[in-house]
Scaffold this motif. Structure first.
Motif, short mmCIF file in Angstrom:
data_model
loop_
_atom_site.label_atom_id
_atom_site.label_comp_id
_atom_site.label_asym_id
_atom_site.label_seq_id
_atom_site.Cartn_x
_atom_site.Cartn_y
_atom_site.Cartn_z
N ILE A 141 0.32 -4.97 20.07
CA ILE A 141 -1.13 -5.40 20.73
C ILE A 141 -2.26 -5.05 19.63
O ILE A 141 -2.34 -3.69 19.34
CB ILE A 141 -1.33 -4.97 22.04
CG1 ILE A 141 -0.19 -5.38 23.23
CG2 ILE A 141 -2.82 -5.17 22.51
CD1 ILE A 141 -0.68 -4.99 24.48
N SER A 188 4.27 -12.04 15.58
CA SER A 188 4.83 -11.47 16.93
C SER A 188 3.88 -10.62 17.84
O SER A 188 4.03 -10.28 18.85
CB SER A 188 6.09 -10.48 16.44
OG SER A 188 5.59 -9.44 15.70
N TRP A 189 2.78 -10.24 16.97
CA TRP A 189 1.79 -9.29 17.79
C TRP A 189 0.77 -10.16 18.59
O TRP A 189 0.58 -11.37 18.26
CB TRP A 189 1.02 -8.43 16.98
CG TRP A 189 1.73 -7.23 16.35
CD1 TRP A 189 3.08 -7.23 15.85
CD2 TRP A 189 1.25 -5.95 16.51
NE1 TRP A 189 3.34 -5.85 15.48
CE2 TRP A 189 2.40 -5.04 15.81
CE3 TRP A 189 0.02 -5.28 16.71
CZ2 TRP A 189 2.23 -3.56 15.74
CZ3 TRP A 189 -0.24 -4.05 16.55
CH2 TRP A 189 0.90 -3.15 16.01
N GLU A 190 0.42 -9.62 19.90
CA GLU A 190 -0.82 -10.36 20.55
C GLU A 190 -1.86 -9.90 20.06
O GLU A 190 -2.29 -8.52 19.88
CB GLU A 190 -0.32 -10.23 22.23
CG GLU A 190 0.99 -10.71 22.57
CD GLU A 190 1.38 -10.38 23.79
OE1 GLU A 190 0.39 -9.65 24.83
OE2 GLU A 190 2.28 -10.91 24.58
N HIS A 221 -5.35 -8.84 22.42
CA HIS A 221 -6.12 -8.76 23.74
C HIS A 221 -7.55 -8.33 23.39
O HIS A 221 -8.05 -7.47 22.80
CB HIS A 221 -5.27 -7.54 24.48
CG HIS A 221 -3.83 -7.83 24.87
ND1 HIS A 221 -3.29 -7.15 25.89
CD2 HIS A 221 -3.29 -8.72 24.81
CE1 HIS A 221 -1.92 -7.62 25.98
NE2 HIS A 221 -2.03 -8.63 25.31
N GLU A 280 -2.00 -18.99 22.49
CA GLU A 280 -1.12 -18.78 23.32
C GLU A 280 -0.68 -17.39 23.10
O GLU A 280 0.07 -16.50 23.76
CB GLU A 280 0.26 -19.50 23.33
CG GLU A 280 0.97 -19.42 21.96
CD GLU A 280 0.20 -20.21 20.73
OE1 GLU A 280 0.75 -20.18 19.62
OE2 GLU A 280 -0.68 -20.97 21.21
N ARG A 281 -1.11 -16.60 22.06
CA ARG A 281 -1.06 -14.99 21.62
C ARG A 281 -2.24 -14.45 21.86
O ARG A 281 -2.13 -13.10 21.61
CB ARG A 281 -0.46 -15.20 20.25
CG ARG A 281 0.75 -15.89 19.95
CD ARG A 281 1.06 -15.99 18.36
NE ARG A 281 0.76 -14.79 17.65
CZ ARG A 281 0.24 -14.74 16.39
NH1 ARG A 281 0.06 -15.80 16.04
NH2 ARG A 281 -0.05 -13.71 15.85
N ILE A 282 -3.15 -14.87 22.74
CA ILE A 282 -4.41 -14.01 22.96
C ILE A 282 -4.61 -14.08 24.47
O ILE A 282 -4.43 -14.93 25.17
CB ILE A 282 -5.75 -14.77 22.43
CG1 ILE A 282 -5.56 -14.98 20.95
CG2 ILE A 282 -7.13 -13.88 22.71
CD1 ILE A 282 -6.76 -15.63 20.27
N ASN A 283 -4.88 -12.71 24.79
CA ASN A 283 -4.94 -12.28 26.28
C ASN A 283 -6.47 -11.92 26.54
O ASN A 283 -6.83 -10.79 26.05
CB ASN A 283 -4.14 -11.43 26.69
CG ASN A 283 -4.10 -11.10 28.22
OD1 ASN A 283 -4.86 -11.64 28.91
ND2 ASN A 283 -3.14 -10.06 28.70
#
Length: 354
Positions: free
Chosen positions: A182, A210-212, A214, A236-239
């Motif tokens: 992350i 592969s990393w997100e 946040h 889609e890979r960001i929270n």
């Protein structure tokens, strides 16, 4: 006999200046110093003051916007009631109101300037500040960084200037939590100076997909950032985490912490992330990173706003977990430099409360 200090801050809600004001009040309050906290606005409390600290919040005043004349009168009334030995005001404009309120009253007052050195006040605030400090120059000004101090010496030519960094609150460590893939950033979504658009652009340039990412902080929806992420194909890979109560757990799980700001007064979240042992990467913005990070030892500093260089630095760290661990271990030593006892001692001495 106890010395008494009146601290004037914005409020007790969430925010960097709010955190700094509360941390300062809590840290300098002891058996020899009485602290009275005056909040310019009454909002829901996110931070807490020590029980021994008296809190004044406006009733029927500054509900939606700050009333200039009424606030000056209110501050003057409180000063006459409390009879402090000295006053510390956070933020140049709140300090200007304090200066007007103290006209004709011989009480020393100090400013803890929070803004980035690059910040320019708009009219009429710019003129109000100038007039206030011409009538009542502050006894001294606390600058958060060495760069900020050089700017303040040009502005406050009759005042003593001292660099005192922010107090770092105690960081809760969670050794049982494993760091994940992350990338973390913290701050207000709606603030252009936080540079989250630059971070999202950097994130889209990563070779490792592969990393997100946040992003924690604030109640804003962040619609513009989400639209940018959609355009760059990374939404889609960001929270977007929103307001987080236990941010220390979030720091504990982050593999890399990034601060992509365009400018800061003092990057509190960077200090917290370092204190939590995060591997940190920062743009070389004004002001803060170079006062806190030793490049290639306790973190990585990349050229300001250079998203390609930022992406490259993150990719290198993703590929080297041992390096991440080493940088995070060195970063955690900032807790010794920004220890509340050390910093509060410097503040107490500067405010002439000994």
């Amino acid at each position: 006999m106890k010395k008494k200090v009146l601290i004037i801050g914005p409020c007790l809600s969430m925010g960097g200046m709010e955190r700094a004001a509360v941390n300062t009040a809590n840290s300098i309050e002891d058996s020899n110093i009485e602290v009275v906290f005056v909040a310019m606005f009454k909002k829901d409390h996110f931070f807490s003051l020590n029980t021994a600290i008296k809190l004044w919040e406006p009733e029927g005043l500054n509900a939606s916007s700050l009333s200039f004349i009424k606030t000056i009168r209110w501050i003057r009334l409180l000063v006459k009631m409390e009879k402090p030995d000295t006053i510390l005001a956070f933020n140049k404009f709140y300090a200007a109101l304090t200066a007007f309120a103290l006209f004709g009253i011989k009480i020393p007052f100090f400013i803890s300037e929070r803004s980035s050195p690059l910040f320019v006040w708009k009219q009429p605030f710019k003129t109000i500040n100038r007039l206030a400090f011409w009538l009542k120059p502050p006894t001294g000004v606390i600058a958060q960084t060495s760069i900020a101090a050089s700017y303040q010496r040009k502005y406050f030519k009759k005042s003593k200037i001292k660099v005192i960094p922010n107090i770092l609150r105690p960081i809760m460590l969670f050794p049982e939590i494993e760091r994940k893939d992350i990338i973390l950033a913290v701050g207000r979504l709606g603030d252009h100076l936080k540079g989250f658009d630059l971070l999202i652009e950097s994130f889209s340039l990563l070779k490792n997909k592969s990393w997100e990412l946040h992003i924690a902080g604030g109640d804003e929806n962040g619609q513009e950032l989400k639209e940018l992420a959609t355009k760059l194909g990374v939404l889609e890979r960001i929270n977007f985490l929103g307001k987080v109560q236990n941010i220390d757990k979030v720091y504990a799980s982050a593999g890399i912490y990034v601060i992509p700001s365009r400018s800061e007064g003092f990057p509190n979240a960077l200090a917290e992330a370092m204190g939590a042992g995060c591997c940190c990467v920062a743009f070389d913005f004004i002001a803060g990173p170079r006062d806190m990070i030793e490049h290639n030892s306790s973190g990585i500093i990349v050229e300001n706003a250079n998203t390609k260089e930022m992406a490259s630095a993150i990719d290198e760290l993703i590929d080297n977990p041992v390096r991440r661990g080493q940088l995070g271990q060195q970063a955690s030593k900032i807790v010794d430099r920004l220890n509340p006892t050390i910093i509060s001692g410097e503040i107490i001495e500067f405010l002439e409360l000994k």
